[in-house]
Design a protein around this motif. Structure first.
Motif, PDB file in Angstrom:
ATOM      1  N   GLN A 229       2.299  -0.467   3.897  1.00  0.00           N
ATOM      2  CA  GLN A 229       1.849  -1.794   4.298  1.00  0.00           C
ATOM      3  C   GLN A 229       2.167  -2.764   3.171  1.00  0.00           C
ATOM      4  OE1 GLN A 229      -2.352  -1.893   5.078  1.00  0.00           O
ATOM      5  NE2 GLN A 229      -2.412  -4.085   5.544  1.00  0.00           N
ATOM      6  N   ALA A 230       2.335  -4.041   3.497  1.00  0.00           N
ATOM      7  CA  ALA A 230       2.563  -5.074   2.494  1.00  0.00           C
ATOM      8  C   ALA A 230       1.728  -6.294   2.851  1.00  0.00           C
ATOM      9  CB  ALA A 230       4.050  -5.444   2.422  1.00  0.00           C
ATOM     10  N   ARG A 231       1.254  -7.025   1.837  1.00  0.00           N
ATOM     11  CA  ARG A 231       0.437  -8.215   2.094  1.00  0.00           C
ATOM     12  C   ARG A 231       0.414  -9.104   0.856  1.00  0.00           C
ATOM     13  NH1 ARG A 231      -5.288  -7.998   0.178  1.00  0.00           N
ATOM     14  NH2 ARG A 231      -5.516  -6.119  -1.102  1.00  0.00           N
ATOM     15  N   TRP A 232       0.086 -10.379   1.089  1.00  0.00           N
ATOM     16  CA  TRP A 232      -0.225 -11.294   0.008  1.00  0.00           C
ATOM     17  C   TRP A 232      -1.717 -11.169  -0.296  1.00  0.00           C
ATOM     18  CZ3 TRP A 232       3.425 -13.493  -2.758  1.00  0.00           C
ATOM     19  CH2 TRP A 232       4.675 -13.760  -2.176  1.00  0.00           C
ATOM     20  N   ALA A 233      -2.074 -11.066  -1.564  1.00  0.00           N
ATOM     21  CA  ALA A 233      -3.476 -10.922  -1.953  1.00  0.00           C
ATOM     22  C   ALA A 233      -3.793 -11.909  -3.071  1.00  0.00           C
ATOM     23  CB  ALA A 233      -3.768  -9.503  -2.429  1.00  0.00           C
ATOM     24  N   PRO A 234      -4.973 -12.559  -3.037  1.00  0.00           N
ATOM     25  CA  PRO A 234      -5.369 -13.391  -4.180  1.00  0.00           C
ATOM     26  C   PRO A 234      -5.369 -12.554  -5.456  1.00  0.00           C
ATOM     27  CG  PRO A 234      -6.849 -13.733  -2.310  1.00  0.00           C
ATOM     28  CD  PRO A 234      -5.992 -12.550  -1.963  1.00  0.00           C
TER      29      PRO A 234
ATOM     30  N   ARG B  84       0.863  -1.177   0.000  1.00  0.00           N
ATOM     31  CA  ARG B  84       0.000   0.000   0.000  1.00  0.00           C
ATOM     32  C   ARG B  84       0.905   1.236   0.000  1.00  0.00           C
ATOM     33  NH1 ARG B  84      -5.314   0.922   1.453  1.00  0.00           N
ATOM     34  NH2 ARG B  84      -5.526  -1.029   2.636  1.00  0.00           N
ATOM     35  N   ARG B  85       0.696   2.100  -0.958  1.00  0.00           N
ATOM     36  CA  ARG B  85       1.567   3.260  -1.095  1.00  0.00           C
ATOM     37  C   ARG B  85       1.366   4.231   0.053  1.00  0.00           C
ATOM     38  NH1 ARG B  85       4.581   4.364  -5.048  1.00  0.00           N
ATOM     39  NH2 ARG B  85       4.281   6.616  -4.835  1.00  0.00           N
ATOM     40  N   GLY B  86       2.493   4.695   0.604  1.00  0.00           N
ATOM     41  CA  GLY B  86       2.432   5.632   1.715  1.00  0.00           C
ATOM     42  C   GLY B  86       2.707   7.059   1.304  1.00  0.00           C
ATOM     43  N   GLN B  87       2.907   7.293   0.008  1.00  0.00           N
ATOM     44  CA  GLN B  87       3.219   8.631  -0.493  1.00  0.00           C
ATOM     45  C   GLN B  87       2.447   8.878  -1.782  1.00  0.00           C
ATOM     46  OE1 GLN B  87       7.439   8.909  -1.102  1.00  0.00           O
ATOM     47  NE2 GLN B  87       7.967   8.289   0.989  1.00  0.00           N
ATOM     48  N   GLU B  88       2.294  10.146  -2.118  1.00  0.00           N
ATOM     49  CA  GLU B  88       1.765  10.497  -3.433  1.00  0.00           C
ATOM     50  C   GLU B  88       2.842  10.246  -4.487  1.00  0.00           C
ATOM     51  OE1 GLU B  88      -1.163  11.096  -4.207  1.00  0.00           O
ATOM     52  OE2 GLU B  88      -2.152  11.706  -2.337  1.00  0.00           O
ATOM     53  N   PRO B  89       2.466   9.952  -5.729  1.00  0.00           N
ATOM     54  CA  PRO B  89       1.090   9.821  -6.195  1.00  0.00           C
ATOM     55  C   PRO B  89       0.459   8.495  -5.773  1.00  0.00           C
ATOM     56  CG  PRO B  89       2.617   9.357  -7.980  1.00  0.00           C
ATOM     57  CD  PRO B  89       3.456   9.799  -6.811  1.00  0.00           C
ATOM     58  N   HIS B  90      -0.860   8.457  -5.804  1.00  0.00           N
ATOM     59  CA  HIS B  90      -1.642   7.265  -5.456  1.00  0.00           C
ATOM     60  C   HIS B  90      -1.450   6.848  -4.006  1.00  0.00           C
ATOM     61  CE1 HIS B  90      -2.490   6.822  -9.731  1.00  0.00           C
ATOM     62  NE2 HIS B  90      -1.198   6.763 -10.006  1.00  0.00           N
ATOM     63  N   GLU B  91      -1.304   7.811  -3.104  1.00  0.00           N
ATOM     64  CA  GLU B  91      -1.167   7.476  -1.692  1.00  0.00           C
ATOM     65  C   GLU B  91      -2.385   6.681  -1.222  1.00  0.00           C
ATOM     66  OE1 GLU B  91      -0.313   9.585   2.670  1.00  0.00           O
ATOM     67  OE2 GLU B  91      -0.637  10.814   0.878  1.00  0.00           O
ATOM     68  N   GLY B  92      -2.127   5.574  -0.510  1.00  0.00           N
ATOM     69  CA  GLY B  92      -3.195   4.725  -0.005  1.00  0.00           C
ATOM     70  C   GLY B  92      -3.643   3.642  -0.962  1.00  0.00           C
TER      71      GLY B  92
ATOM     72  N   LEU C 200      -5.180  -1.116  -9.153  1.00  0.00           N
ATOM     73  CA  LEU C 200      -3.830  -0.889  -8.638  1.00  0.00           C
ATOM     74  C   LEU C 200      -3.319   0.451  -9.145  1.00  0.00           C
ATOM     75  CD1 LEU C 200      -2.239  -4.421  -9.218  1.00  0.00           C
ATOM     76  CD2 LEU C 200      -3.249  -3.532  -7.106  1.00  0.00           C
ATOM     77  N   ALA C 201      -2.329   0.996  -8.429  1.00  0.00           N
ATOM     78  CA  ALA C 201      -1.744   2.282  -8.802  1.00  0.00           C
ATOM     79  C   ALA C 201      -1.006   2.184 -10.134  1.00  0.00           C
ATOM     80  CB  ALA C 201      -0.789   2.750  -7.703  1.00  0.00           C
ATOM     81  N   PHE C 202      -0.813   3.332 -10.768  1.00  0.00           N
ATOM     82  CA  PHE C 202      -0.084   3.447 -12.027  1.00  0.00           C
ATOM     83  C   PHE C 202      -0.692   2.493 -13.068  1.00  0.00           C
ATOM     84  CE2 PHE C 202       2.935   4.334  -8.517  1.00  0.00           C
ATOM     85  CZ  PHE C 202       3.161   5.674  -8.762  1.00  0.00           C
ATOM     86  N   ASP C 203       0.155   1.774 -13.793  1.00  0.00           N
ATOM     87  CA  ASP C 203      -0.316   0.762 -14.738  1.00  0.00           C
ATOM     88  C   ASP C 203      -0.053  -0.644 -14.204  1.00  0.00           C
ATOM     89  OD1 ASP C 203       2.421   0.867 -14.866  1.00  0.00           O
ATOM     90  OD2 ASP C 203       2.553   0.988 -17.049  1.00  0.00           O
ATOM     91  N   HIS C 204      -0.055  -0.773 -12.890  1.00  0.00           N
ATOM     92  CA  HIS C 204       0.326  -2.055 -12.295  1.00  0.00           C
ATOM     93  C   HIS C 204      -0.670  -3.164 -12.551  1.00  0.00           C
ATOM     94  CE1 HIS C 204       3.447  -0.213  -9.291  1.00  0.00           C
ATOM     95  NE2 HIS C 204       3.657   0.103 -10.540  1.00  0.00           N
TER      96      HIS C 204
END
Length: 243
Positions: A125-130, A36-44, A137-141
């Protein structure tokens, strides 16, 4: 253009980043590692791990550094990962800060420890997600994740990559579960077993070893990854499987 005529100020500056799609199988579902991004751009917003290259490091070195920083996974574990370069993403407007070109990597691993609940670097934050529940997702992820997932699906057809999702010793049922999870389709057990055992060097039996499974009957024989890297003939996805 001669070296004397070259003026770096005549060219718009741009940055190079790395992004990682790290997959594992958990609870019968394909999972991807997200931060989970903690900064801009796409914070949160959720995103793939990654970040900017430092001036004196390679793309792969940067990928391992960012993965360790943002997820808190042990350095030794991250250093041992087999990273495969996926492709380069260079659309002009993929990052609102400036022109950014990203080198994406993918990795396939057996079940790994939980990442640190509080991420590092610019990750909160970091996590495993299905994978099926990754959502926006942020950017073109989301595009990178889709490309990486298809790369994994395709490579399972003609390489021995599926064993990378398994522990050092595994049953053929566990190996089949990897294929079914990644391909999102059930496979015929006798046919799968026949194809695997008929492929030279795909798997090797562990002498005298067996494991009790959830079903009835005798314990299942254990295998380990063999020396082969390619499948001849390939183990093709069933017709009609979503690609």
């Amino acid at each position: 253009m001669s070296g004397q005529a070259y003026d770096p100020r005549a060219f718009e500056p741009f940055a190079v980043t790395v992004d990682l799609a790290v997959f594992t199988v958990r609870g019968g579902a394909l999972h991807v590692l997200l931060i989970r991004r903690g900064q801009e751009p796409h914070e949160g917003a959720w995103a793939l791990p990654g970040g900017f290259l430092l001036p004196r490091e390679s793309a792969e070195t940067a990928a391992r550094r960012e993965l360790a920083e943002e997820t808190g996974l042990p350095d030794a574990l991250v250093a041992a990962l087999h990273l495969e370069q996926l492709r380069t993403y260079s659309e002009p407007d993929r990052d609102p800060r400036m022109r950014v070109v990203s080198v994406a990597f993918t990795a396939l691993v057996p079940d790994m420890p939980e990442p640190a609940e509080a991420g590092g670097g610019d990750a909160a934050q970091a996590r495993w997600a299905p994978v099926d529940e990754a959502g926006a997702l942020a950017f073109d992820h989301a595009v990178i994740l889709g490309d990486a997932r298809e790369r994994v699906r395709a490579k399972l057809e003609y390489t021995c990559l599926a064993t990378a999702f398994c522990p050092p010793e595994f049953t053929l049922g566990e190996l089949q579960a990897v294929y079914e999870t990644v391909w999102s389709t059930p496979l015929d057990r006798p046919n799968f077993r026949r194809k695997v055992l008929a492929t030279p060097g795909f798997v090797e039996p562990v002498p005298g070893a067996a494991r009790l499974t959830g079903g009835r009957g005798k314990p299942a024989a254990l295998y380990r990854a063999g020396p082969a890297t390619a499948l001849h003939p390939p183990l093709l996805r069933p017709e009609g499987n979503p690609r």
